[in-house]
Design an enzyme around this catalytic site. Structure first.
Site, PDB file in Angstrom:
ATOM      1  N   HIS A  13     -65.672  15.182  52.368  1.00 50.02           N
ATOM      2  CA  HIS A  13     -65.801  14.338  50.980  1.00 50.02           C
ATOM      3  C   HIS A  13     -64.470  13.164  51.101  1.00 50.02           C
ATOM      4  O   HIS A  13     -62.794  13.089  50.747  1.00 50.02           O
ATOM      5  CB  HIS A  13     -65.207  14.243  49.524  1.00 50.02           C
ATOM      6  CG  HIS A  13     -65.130  14.278  48.033  1.00 50.02           C
ATOM      7  ND1 HIS A  13     -65.795  13.554  46.845  1.00 50.02           N
ATOM      8  CD2 HIS A  13     -64.797  12.558  47.772  1.00 50.02           C
ATOM      9  CE1 HIS A  13     -66.143  12.846  46.288  1.00 50.02           C
ATOM     10  NE2 HIS A  13     -65.049  12.238  46.765  1.00 50.02           N
ATOM     11  N   HIS A  15     -63.684   8.916  51.138  1.00 48.73           N
ATOM     12  CA  HIS A  15     -63.967   7.698  50.752  1.00 48.73           C
ATOM     13  C   HIS A  15     -63.091   6.790  51.753  1.00 48.73           C
ATOM     14  O   HIS A  15     -61.909   6.643  52.506  1.00 48.73           O
ATOM     15  CB  HIS A  15     -63.270   6.754  49.433  1.00 48.73           C
ATOM     16  CG  HIS A  15     -63.762   7.669  48.701  1.00 48.73           C
ATOM     17  ND1 HIS A  15     -64.978   7.220  47.608  1.00 48.73           N
ATOM     18  CD2 HIS A  15     -63.741   8.723  48.017  1.00 48.73           C
ATOM     19  CE1 HIS A  15     -65.317   7.581  46.700  1.00 48.73           C
ATOM     20  NE2 HIS A  15     -64.681   9.210  47.060  1.00 48.73           N
ATOM     21  N   LYS A  95     -75.258  11.272  46.181  1.00 45.45           N
ATOM     22  CA  LYS A  95     -74.196  11.007  45.262  1.00 45.45           C
ATOM     23  C   LYS A  95     -74.510  10.661  44.147  1.00 45.45           C
ATOM     24  O   LYS A  95     -75.016   9.631  44.086  1.00 45.45           O
ATOM     25  CB  LYS A  95     -72.812  10.665  45.822  1.00 45.45           C
ATOM     26  CG  LYS A  95     -71.325  10.694  45.481  1.00 45.45           C
ATOM     27  CD  LYS A  95     -70.468  11.356  44.942  1.00 45.45           C
ATOM     28  CE  LYS A  95     -69.787  12.183  44.044  1.00 45.45           C
ATOM     29  NZ  LYS A  95     -68.383  11.184  44.446  1.00 45.45           N
ATOM     30  N   HIS A 132     -69.790  13.900  40.971  1.00 40.39           N
ATOM     31  CA  HIS A 132     -69.104  13.652  40.348  1.00 40.39           C
ATOM     32  C   HIS A 132     -69.218  14.394  39.372  1.00 40.39           C
ATOM     33  O   HIS A 132     -69.747  13.925  38.010  1.00 40.39           O
ATOM     34  CB  HIS A 132     -68.381  12.266  40.485  1.00 40.39           C
ATOM     35  CG  HIS A 132     -67.004  12.377  39.721  1.00 40.39           C
ATOM     36  ND1 HIS A 132     -65.791  11.150  40.839  1.00 40.39           N
ATOM     37  CD2 HIS A 132     -66.580  12.117  38.589  1.00 40.39           C
ATOM     38  CE1 HIS A 132     -64.850  11.387  39.400  1.00 40.39           C
ATOM     39  NE2 HIS A 132     -65.352  11.855  38.346  1.00 40.39           N
ATOM     40  N   HIS A 167     -64.555  17.956  44.293  1.00 42.91           N
ATOM     41  CA  HIS A 167     -63.765  17.984  43.983  1.00 42.91           C
ATOM     42  C   HIS A 167     -62.898  18.828  42.533  1.00 42.91           C
ATOM     43  O   HIS A 167     -62.714  17.913  41.147  1.00 42.91           O
ATOM     44  CB  HIS A 167     -62.707  16.382  43.294  1.00 42.91           C
ATOM     45  CG  HIS A 167     -64.053  15.256  43.141  1.00 42.91           C
ATOM     46  ND1 HIS A 167     -64.273  15.477  41.700  1.00 42.91           N
ATOM     47  CD2 HIS A 167     -64.564  14.411  43.755  1.00 42.91           C
ATOM     48  CE1 HIS A 167     -64.955  14.778  41.259  1.00 42.91           C
ATOM     49  NE2 HIS A 167     -65.151  13.963  42.565  1.00 42.91           N
ATOM     50  N   ASP A 241     -61.855  13.830  49.226  1.00 39.34           N
ATOM     51  CA  ASP A 241     -61.890  13.137  48.459  1.00 39.34           C
ATOM     52  C   ASP A 241     -60.314  11.769  47.921  1.00 39.34           C
ATOM     53  O   ASP A 241     -59.921  10.717  47.992  1.00 39.34           O
ATOM     54  CB  ASP A 241     -61.396  13.451  47.016  1.00 39.34           C
ATOM     55  CG  ASP A 241     -61.749  12.540  45.160  1.00 39.34           C
ATOM     56  OD1 ASP A 241     -62.416  11.481  45.928  1.00 39.34           O
ATOM     57  OD2 ASP A 241     -61.547  11.850  44.456  1.00 39.34           O
TER      58      ASP A 241
HETATM   59  O1  DOR Z   1     -59.682   9.131  42.044  1.00 39.51           O
HETATM   60  C1  DOR Z   1     -60.654   8.949  42.195  1.00 39.51           C
HETATM   61  N1  DOR Z   1     -61.347   7.628  43.209  1.00 39.51           N
HETATM   62  N2  DOR Z   1     -61.430   9.606  41.817  1.00 39.51           N
HETATM   63  C2  DOR Z   1     -63.464   9.507  42.537  1.00 39.51           C
HETATM   64  O2  DOR Z   1     -63.967  10.282  42.390  1.00 39.51           O
HETATM   65  C3  DOR Z   1     -63.233   7.699  43.564  1.00 39.51           C
HETATM   66  C4  DOR Z   1     -62.302   7.531  44.229  1.00 39.51           C
HETATM   67  C5  DOR Z   1     -62.165   6.221  44.787  1.00 39.51           C
HETATM   68  O3  DOR Z   1     -63.290   5.890  44.936  1.00 39.51           O
HETATM   69  O4  DOR Z   1     -61.024   5.792  44.508  1.00 39.51           O
HETATM   70 ZN    ZN Z   2     -64.086  10.300  45.923  1.00 43.91          ZN
END
Ligand code: DOR
Ligand code: ZN
Length: 336
Positions: A13, A15, A95, A132, A167, A241
């Site tokens: 997971h 980003h 997702k 989520h 998460h 995450d």
């Molecule tokens: O804290 C978070 N940031 N939780 C998420 O689900 C998305 C993520 C983000 O993309 O910044």
């Molecule tokens: Zn995330």
């Protein structure tokens, strides 16, 4: 010198964003991880076969030797035909974000039942549903538990679908997941939910770099997550995450997301060692996620050296959640 060598790790997971910063973020992750399940809540979102394909190519170019595991964002208007073409484009998962639940989820889903045909198609195509799992309207500390009923409704409506409760942050979710079949339902656990509680976030001076969705909770919740991660239970595996936001976004606008990818493996090794369970780290980061997703395990190896170092105050304009933390392990080699 002491070394720890193991099968190269997967971050299930992650980003990496889009645009100019993607290159730096992808290279940060690639230092320690062989693969990463890359999240689709970019701007614009990854919701078409073309955008998913192009995103995969961009990451491969940015960080050779790092394999992106591609996902798409489930949007309200999707249909089964689109699911099939997303699978052909290389996606391994879709997702689901409930509307408004987190960063860039304004276009998320309100009517989950309306998407059951999409979930059926995903099950037929062997795609994983990542959720989520928070109910946007519920009080903040109840948001995850309030989603349990919806989660079970999806699981019971399409029992052959593999679903990841992303998460996990609440001890009640750990207990719930344990009751469900481990080849169909799993939970990812982040580094920050294993390390921090509400007291770290706001018990002293507010630390916006520990603010994420779902929020870190009590020490009882953190301990249940540690127990799940340390136990070797196939229901649970690592997903960082890691969610970078530029310093100003975090400090002035209160954006949610913890940046952990550059040092997550080293911090996990330090935590697992402190709890006398270094031997179960490989299963958590390199095996159970891949097995749940039906992927081959990485052949590559990663080597960590026992070495004290301190997480820097900033990585290209982003403050890491663990800034200033002393760690006991360092990645010295990834490859072969
Ligand atoms: O804290 C978070 N940031 N939780 C998420 O689900 C998305 C993520 C983000 O993309 O910044
Ligand atoms: Zn995330």
């Amino acid at each position: 010198m002491q070394y720890l060598e193991m099968r190269a790790a997967d971050d299930m997971h992650l980003h990496l964003r889009q645009g100019a910063q993607l290159v730096a973020y992808a290279r940060d992750a690639a230092r320690s991880f062989a693969r990463g399940l890359v999240m689709p809540n970019t701007l614009p979102p990854l919701a078409s076969p073309e955008s998913v394909r192009a995103y995969g190519r961009q990451i491969e170019e940015a960080a050779p030797g790092f394999t992106p595991l591609l996902t798409f964002k489930i949007l309200p208007h999707m249909d089964a035909g689109l699911v099939r073409s997303l699978k052909e484009a290389g996606a391994v998962a879709g997702k689901l974000y409930p509307e408004g639940v987190t960063t860039h989820a304004e276009d998320g889903v309100r009517d989950v039942e309306g998407l059951f045909p999409v979930f059926e198609a995903m099950a037929e195509e062997g795609l994983v549903l990542c959720i989520h799992a928070e109910s946007p309207g519920a009080p903040v500390l109840e948001r995850e538990a309030a989603f349990h009923e919806t989660f079970l409704r999806i699981h019971h409506a399409v029992p052959s679908l593999r679903i990841v409760f992303e998460h996990v942050s609440d001890a009640r979710t750990v207990a719930l997941i344990r009751t469900l079949p481990p080849d169909k339902v799993a939970g990812t656990i982040t580094l920050h939910h294993l390390l921090f509680t509400l007291d770290d976030l706001l018990g002293g001076r507010l630390n916006p770099h520990l603010f994420c969705k779902p929020v870190v909770k009590t020490s009882a919740d953190r301990d249940a997550l540690r127990e799940a991660a340390f136990s070797g239970d196939p229901h649970f595996f690592f997903g960082s995450d890691s969610a970078p936001h530029p310093r100003e976004k975090k400090e002035r606008e209160g954006a949610a997301g913890c940046y952990t990818a550059p040092y997550a493996l080293e911090a996990l090794a330090s935590l697992f060692e402190a709890h006398g369970v270094l031997g179960v780290l490989e299963g958590f980061v390199s095996e159970r996620g891949a097995r749940f997703y039906g992927l081959l395990l990485n052949e590559e190896r990663v080597v960590l050296r026992k070495e004290e170092w301190v997480v820097p105050a900033e990585y290209h304009g982003v403050v890491p959640a663990c800034a200033g933390m002393r760690l006991g392990w360092r990645v010295v080699e990834k490859g072969r």
